[in-house]
Design a protein around this motif. Structure first.
Motif, PDB file in Angstrom:
ATOM      1  N   PRO A  64       0.874  -1.326  -0.088  1.00  0.00           N
ATOM      2  CA  PRO A  64      -0.014  -0.090   0.020  1.00  0.00           C
ATOM      3  C   PRO A  64       0.658   1.231  -0.073  1.00  0.00           C
ATOM      4  O   PRO A  64       0.318   2.302  -0.686  1.00  0.00           O
ATOM      5  CB  PRO A  64      -0.844  -0.153   1.345  1.00  0.00           C
ATOM      6  N   VAL A  65       1.984   1.081   0.797  1.00  0.00           N
ATOM      7  CA  VAL A  65       2.956   2.122   0.752  1.00  0.00           C
ATOM      8  C   VAL A  65       3.083   2.581  -0.923  1.00  0.00           C
ATOM      9  O   VAL A  65       3.394   4.040  -1.171  1.00  0.00           O
ATOM     10  CB  VAL A  65       4.111   1.971   1.444  1.00  0.00           C
ATOM     11  N   LEU A  66       3.372   1.773  -1.763  1.00  0.00           N
ATOM     12  CA  LEU A  66       3.738   1.830  -3.225  1.00  0.00           C
ATOM     13  C   LEU A  66       2.575   2.622  -4.110  1.00  0.00           C
ATOM     14  O   LEU A  66       2.729   2.463  -5.195  1.00  0.00           O
ATOM     15  CB  LEU A  66       4.476   0.764  -3.603  1.00  0.00           C
ATOM     16  N   ALA A  67       1.319   2.245  -3.697  1.00  0.00           N
ATOM     17  CA  ALA A  67       0.124   2.680  -4.266  1.00  0.00           C
ATOM     18  C   ALA A  67       0.040   3.869  -5.065  1.00  0.00           C
ATOM     19  O   ALA A  67      -0.155   4.029  -6.015  1.00  0.00           O
ATOM     20  CB  ALA A  67      -1.185   2.260  -3.615  1.00  0.00           C
ATOM     21  N   PRO A  68       0.634   5.078  -4.364  1.00  0.00           N
ATOM     22  CA  PRO A  68       0.594   6.472  -4.994  1.00  0.00           C
ATOM     23  C   PRO A  68       1.679   6.248  -6.223  1.00  0.00           C
ATOM     24  O   PRO A  68       1.349   7.089  -7.012  1.00  0.00           O
ATOM     25  CB  PRO A  68       1.212   7.151  -3.830  1.00  0.00           C
ATOM     26  N   ALA A  69       2.532   5.501  -6.344  1.00  0.00           N
ATOM     27  CA  ALA A  69       3.341   5.427  -7.403  1.00  0.00           C
ATOM     28  C   ALA A  69       2.730   4.536  -8.456  1.00  0.00           C
ATOM     29  O   ALA A  69       3.356   4.483  -9.454  1.00  0.00           O
ATOM     30  CB  ALA A  69       4.787   4.938  -7.205  1.00  0.00           C
ATOM     31  N   GLY A  70       1.614   3.981  -8.251  1.00  0.00           N
ATOM     32  CA  GLY A  70       0.983   3.064  -9.240  1.00  0.00           C
ATOM     33  C   GLY A  70       1.456   1.684  -9.182  1.00  0.00           C
ATOM     34  O   GLY A  70       0.929   0.892 -10.091  1.00  0.00           O
ATOM     35  N   PHE A  71       2.138   1.414  -8.606  1.00  0.00           N
ATOM     36  CA  PHE A  71       2.566  -0.332  -8.354  1.00  0.00           C
ATOM     37  C   PHE A  71       2.309  -0.921  -7.049  1.00  0.00           C
ATOM     38  O   PHE A  71       3.194  -1.646  -6.559  1.00  0.00           O
ATOM     39  CB  PHE A  71       4.099  -0.708  -9.066  1.00  0.00           C
ATOM     40  N   GLY A  72       1.211  -0.628  -6.384  1.00  0.00           N
ATOM     41  CA  GLY A  72       1.014  -0.958  -5.193  1.00  0.00           C
ATOM     42  C   GLY A  72       0.727  -2.355  -5.152  1.00  0.00           C
ATOM     43  O   GLY A  72      -0.870  -2.782  -4.559  1.00  0.00           O
ATOM     44  N   ASP A  73       1.266  -3.323  -5.567  1.00  0.00           N
ATOM     45  CA  ASP A  73       0.888  -4.930  -5.540  1.00  0.00           C
ATOM     46  C   ASP A  73       1.829  -5.415  -5.089  1.00  0.00           C
ATOM     47  O   ASP A  73       3.136  -5.368  -5.215  1.00  0.00           O
ATOM     48  CB  ASP A  73       0.712  -5.103  -7.208  1.00  0.00           C
ATOM     49  N   TRP A  74       1.612  -6.864  -4.575  1.00  0.00           N
ATOM     50  CA  TRP A  74       2.531  -7.262  -3.482  1.00  0.00           C
ATOM     51  C   TRP A  74       3.629  -7.983  -4.542  1.00  0.00           C
ATOM     52  O   TRP A  74       4.771  -8.164  -4.117  1.00  0.00           O
ATOM     53  CB  TRP A  74       1.691  -8.409  -2.631  1.00  0.00           C
ATOM     54  N   HIS A  75       3.363  -8.402  -5.741  1.00  0.00           N
ATOM     55  CA  HIS A  75       4.324  -8.985  -6.680  1.00  0.00           C
ATOM     56  C   HIS A  75       5.368  -7.998  -7.033  1.00  0.00           C
ATOM     57  O   HIS A  75       6.541  -8.259  -6.614  1.00  0.00           O
ATOM     58  CB  HIS A  75       3.937  -9.240  -8.087  1.00  0.00           C
ATOM     59  N   ALA A  76       5.192  -6.683  -7.120  1.00  0.00           N
ATOM     60  CA  ALA A  76       6.342  -5.650  -7.346  1.00  0.00           C
ATOM     61  C   ALA A  76       6.924  -5.423  -6.040  1.00  0.00           C
ATOM     62  O   ALA A  76       8.137  -5.277  -6.088  1.00  0.00           O
ATOM     63  CB  ALA A  76       5.370  -4.472  -7.803  1.00  0.00           C
ATOM     64  N   SER A  77       6.279  -5.071  -4.729  1.00  0.00           N
ATOM     65  CA  SER A  77       6.953  -5.006  -3.536  1.00  0.00           C
ATOM     66  C   SER A  77       7.574  -6.136  -3.188  1.00  0.00           C
ATOM     67  O   SER A  77       9.143  -5.849  -2.581  1.00  0.00           O
ATOM     68  CB  SER A  77       5.959  -4.640  -2.697  1.00  0.00           C
ATOM     69  N   ALA A  78       7.428  -7.475  -3.514  1.00  0.00           N
ATOM     70  CA  ALA A  78       8.162  -8.306  -3.084  1.00  0.00           C
ATOM     71  C   ALA A  78       9.526  -8.487  -3.916  1.00  0.00           C
ATOM     72  O   ALA A  78      10.505  -8.678  -3.474  1.00  0.00           O
ATOM     73  CB  ALA A  78       7.597  -9.610  -3.357  1.00  0.00           C
ATOM     74  N   ALA A  79       9.261  -8.113  -5.131  1.00  0.00           N
ATOM     75  CA  ALA A  79      10.680  -8.024  -6.032  1.00  0.00           C
ATOM     76  C   ALA A  79      11.464  -6.878  -5.550  1.00  0.00           C
ATOM     77  O   ALA A  79      12.769  -7.154  -5.660  1.00  0.00           O
ATOM     78  CB  ALA A  79      10.261  -7.764  -7.410  1.00  0.00           C
ATOM     79  N   LEU A  80      11.042  -5.720  -5.084  1.00  0.00           N
ATOM     80  CA  LEU A  80      11.903  -4.691  -4.727  1.00  0.00           C
ATOM     81  C   LEU A  80      12.541  -4.908  -3.380  1.00  0.00           C
ATOM     82  O   LEU A  80      13.702  -4.522  -3.052  1.00  0.00           O
ATOM     83  CB  LEU A  80      10.897  -3.403  -4.510  1.00  0.00           C
ATOM     84  N   VAL A  81      11.886  -5.630  -2.538  1.00  0.00           N
ATOM     85  CA  VAL A  81      12.420  -6.092  -1.319  1.00  0.00           C
ATOM     86  C   VAL A  81      13.616  -7.028  -1.385  1.00  0.00           C
ATOM     87  O   VAL A  81      14.834  -6.950  -0.991  1.00  0.00           O
ATOM     88  CB  VAL A  81      11.474  -6.713  -0.486  1.00  0.00           C
ATOM     89  N   THR A  82      13.352  -7.903  -2.318  1.00  0.00           N
ATOM     90  CA  THR A  82      14.630  -8.903  -2.724  1.00  0.00           C
ATOM     91  C   THR A  82      15.543  -7.939  -3.577  1.00  0.00           C
ATOM     92  O   THR A  82      16.980  -8.333  -3.343  1.00  0.00           O
ATOM     93  CB  THR A  82      14.098  -9.888  -3.827  1.00  0.00           C
ATOM     94  N   GLY A  83      15.121  -7.122  -4.331  1.00  0.00           N
ATOM     95  CA  GLY A  83      16.247  -6.104  -5.052  1.00  0.00           C
ATOM     96  C   GLY A  83      17.202  -5.406  -4.174  1.00  0.00           C
ATOM     97  O   GLY A  83      18.210  -4.948  -4.215  1.00  0.00           O
ATOM     98  N   PHE A  84      16.690  -5.251  -2.742  1.00  0.00           N
ATOM     99  CA  PHE A  84      17.595  -4.656  -1.780  1.00  0.00           C
ATOM    100  C   PHE A  84      18.780  -5.527  -1.740  1.00  0.00           C
ATOM    101  O   PHE A  84      19.905  -4.949  -1.330  1.00  0.00           O
ATOM    102  CB  PHE A  84      16.759  -4.494  -0.463  1.00  0.00           C
ATOM    103  N   VAL A  85      18.791  -6.854  -1.733  1.00  0.00           N
ATOM    104  CA  VAL A  85      19.593  -7.733  -1.611  1.00  0.00           C
ATOM    105  C   VAL A  85      20.648  -7.658  -2.900  1.00  0.00           C
ATOM    106  O   VAL A  85      21.914  -7.470  -2.970  1.00  0.00           O
ATOM    107  CB  VAL A  85      19.297  -9.144  -1.435  1.00  0.00           C
ATOM    108  N   ALA A  86      20.061  -7.624  -3.956  1.00  0.00           N
ATOM    109  CA  ALA A  86      20.870  -7.418  -5.247  1.00  0.00           C
ATOM    110  C   ALA A  86      19.871  -7.375  -6.432  1.00  0.00           C
ATOM    111  O   ALA A  86      18.840  -7.918  -6.555  1.00  0.00           O
ATOM    112  CB  ALA A  86      21.525  -8.966  -5.627  1.00  0.00           C
TER     113      ALA A  86
END
Length: 663
Positions: free
Chosen positions: A541-563
């Motif tokens: 939901p934090v990412l919803a104002p940017a248009g990609f407030g979906d858990w698939h996108a947020s999961a990928a971004l969290v993983t992207g924090f690693v690499a």
């Protein structure tokens, strides 16, 4: 690591046991006088990279064993003292022109010399004096002696001085100064045995040894006798013939007519920059893949077989193989890259070209209030952020290193490129090349604008000063010294940043393995039903104002924090589809992404994709980079930097999405 961690007690880097009362010797000298090279020659592999407490100033500390011959130099009457100095604690202080500190680096040197640092009061200072720049070196020598410190002079670059018509007699200089003067050639190691004997003899002589013969006027290094010190320097130089004759042109001068030329010097600099970029990408990539293949292939198979032989539970196998060993593999894969970049930067610095590159690039770097020496880390950053942070060590001042280290994560490394290619090919198929190009333009803009903002806020104290460089003579790099320096820094990365990476990746695996919904077993759970997936759903939901407030996108971004290179794979894993071998040919993953972004953005999928790409550019590059920042700059600056990157990434993504919707 702080100065408290220098090998003063217990087991030093070389593995031998040091005594508590091992004398502390510091290397003091101007920049580019051969200090670090001499340190490597004296300590070999018995060295560590350390940081002065409370600062980002990097030091090198190690153990110096003068040897039995040096120990006997003090004579039978001083054998206990001679035995005590068979092992010395050696610290290489930052290069300084004066102890009237104007920078954090000079401040650290001044505090150590005065005995006001955590290291304690040094027992002796080895002051490096450049034969071809006697006046500059003697001024610093006089300041060190005025602090009451005993000194031994290491006279360097005699060969370079001869090419300039300067002949210095070490014996005459020693008679004039009243302290030992030892000619040394740090690159070849010539003179180090004589230096060891002089140091041991001076230490064994007690308070009477190593006392510089200075003018009688009272005062200290920051008192009213600066004019007297300058007069003393001039008198010494005149007495030993240290003033170079006028009109002498050296080989270095002739080469500099080309390399420092306002037109000819730029193509040479661009060629060097291109070579560094190639080294950080094309040359290092196969080595990184080979190391990763060994760890995640052969070693993982061997560990899996061993665990299977003892009938270990599946969750334990997953923890050790996919968690701990995967973390070790990530760190190990970076070792070839780090080693190559450390070595390349050391070669450029050692041969004398790095100072010239800074001179040529100075005008461009003035745009963000830095001088030309900041060019190298930014260039390397477009190859990989991790060695770019390591390259900040070439900057002369700690505040400059910190500022550049905070901006480097905004240089767009190749790992982000896979994400750009995927999103651009799916959402902007007709203009994919333009979309990717704009991401690199945005990267440069972030560095410039971020630098300008930091210069007027947190770095107001960083004065805009003209670039003043003492250009060293061109010299042939020495393999042994370069190897020792490279290994010390790679080992520091492994033992500090590596620990952070391994622990964090293990925690990520645990989050992926722990089920929070359904009847799944530990280690065998879909991403959506894992602790990791639940966290991603919370973040979405934090990412919803940017248009990609979906858990698939947020999961990928969290993983992207690693690499960042695993973002595409994380998206494929979240959708339970195969990862495309070529991101440009997205297949099922592209269809799923398009459908998801169409829903999450309210029908503005292209705007949401552009916002996602900007977010990937602006937020934290990878865990290894964060760990290296932590090692170099400490927890406070690193955590603040990560927080600022997330805020900036969110704000930019929201802005890009809103503008995209409006257009």
């Amino acid at each position: 690591m702080s100065c408290h961690d220098a090998p003063t007690h217990g087991t030093p880097a070389g593995g031998a046991t040091a005594t508590v009362d091992a004398p502390l010797v510091v290397l003091v000298g101007n920049p580019n006088v051969g200090k670090s090279t001499l340190f490597n020659a004296l300590t070999g592999g018995r060295q560590r990279v350390v940081n002065a407490p409370g600062t980002t100033v990097e030091l090198q500390a190690g153990t110096w064993r003068p040897g039995p011959a040096a120990g006997h130099a003090a004579g039978p009457g001083a054998m206990p003292a001679a035995d005590a100095v068979r092992r010395l604690r050696l610290v290489d202080l930052p290069g300084a022109y004066s102890l009237l500190a104007r920078t954090p680096d000079e401040q650290v040197s001044a505090h150590v010399v005065a005995g006001e640092s955590a290291l304690g009061r040094p027992d002796l200072a080895v002051v490096l004096v450049e034969a071809g720049a006697l006046s500059r070196s003697l001024y610093l020598l006089g300041q060190v002696a005025r602090q009451g410190l005993r000194v031994v002079v290491a006279l360097t670059m005699l060969d370079v001085a001869r090419t300039r018509g300067v002949e210095i007699d070490p014996g005459a200089l020693a008679d004039r100064l009243g302290v030992p003067v030892v000619p040394v050639h740090p690159r070849s190691g010539s003179g180090t045995d004589d230096l060891a004997r002089a140091v041991v003899t001076t230490l064994a002589a007690g308070p009477a040894g190593g006392v510089l013969r200075l003018p009688e006027e009272p005062g200290d290094a920051s008192g009213d006798d600066v004019d007297a010190l300058f007069s003393w320097v001039d008198a010494v130089v005149r007495s030993v013939g240290g003033h170079p004759p006028t009109g002498v042109r050296t080989w270095s001068d002739r080469v500099d007519r080309v390399l420092l030329h306002p037109l000819l010097g730029v193509p040479v600099l661009l060629a060097v920059v291109w070579a560094l970029f190639q080294l950080a990408t094309a040359a290092a990539a196969p080595l990184m893949e080979a190391v990763d293949g060994v760890v995640t292939g052969a070693l993982a198979d061997a560990l899996t077989s061993a665990l299977g032989a003892v009938h270990a539970p599946a969750w334990l196998e997953g923890l050790l193989v996919d968690g701990v060993l995967a973390g070790v593999g990530t760190v190990a894969a970076f070792v070839p890259l780090m080693a190559l970049m450390f070595l390349a930067v050391a070669v450029l610095e050692d041969c004398g070209y790095l100072a010239r590159a800074a001179f040529v690039a100075d005008r461009a770097m003035r745009a963000i209030g830095l001088d030309g020496r900041a060019m190298l880390p930014f260039v390397v950053g477009f190859g990989c952020n991790l060695p770019a942070l390591a390259a900040t060590r070439t900057l002369p001042h700690a505040r400059q290193r910190l500022l550049v280290g905070l901006l480097v994560p905004w240089t767009s490394c190749p790992a982000r490129l896979t994400v750009y290619v995927l999103l651009a090919s799916v959402f902007f198929p007709e203009r994919a090349g333009t979309a990717i190009f704009l991401m690199y333009v945005a990267s440069v803009a972030l560095v410039v604008l971020g630098g300008l903002l930091l210069r007027v806020t947190l770095f107001r104290d960083l004065r805009r000063e003209p670039l003043v460089l003492a250009l060293p003579a061109y010299q042939r790099p020495r393999v042994r010294a370069l190897a020792a320096s490279t290994w010390a820094r790679v080992r520091s990365f492994l033992t500090k940043a590596g620990q952070v990476v391994v622990v964090t990746l293990t925690v990520v695996w645990v989050a992926l393995a722990v089920p929070v919904a359904g009847g799944h077993a530990v280690g065998d759970v879909p991403v959506a039903d894992s602790l990791y997936g639940r966290a991603a759903q919370t973040v979405a939901p934090v990412l919803a104002p940017a248009g990609f407030g979906d858990w698939h996108a947020s999961a990928a971004l969290v993983t992207g924090f690693v690499a960042k290179e695993v973002v595409v794979g994380a998206l494929a894993q979240a959708y339970a589809v195969d990862e495309p071998a070529d991101p440009a040919a997205s297949g099922d993953l592209g269809d799923r992404l398009r459908a998801t972004f169409e829903v999450s953005s309210g029908g503005h999928a292209a705007a949401a994709a552009a916002a996602f790409m900007v977010f990937v550019l602006a937020y934290t590059p990878c865990l290894a980079t964060v760990a290296e920042q932590w090692r170099l700059f400490g927890a406070r600056w690193t955590l603040g930097c990560v927080g600022a990157q997330l805020v900036v990434a969110w704000l930019l993504a929201v802005a890009v999405f809103r503008v995209g919707v409006w257009l």
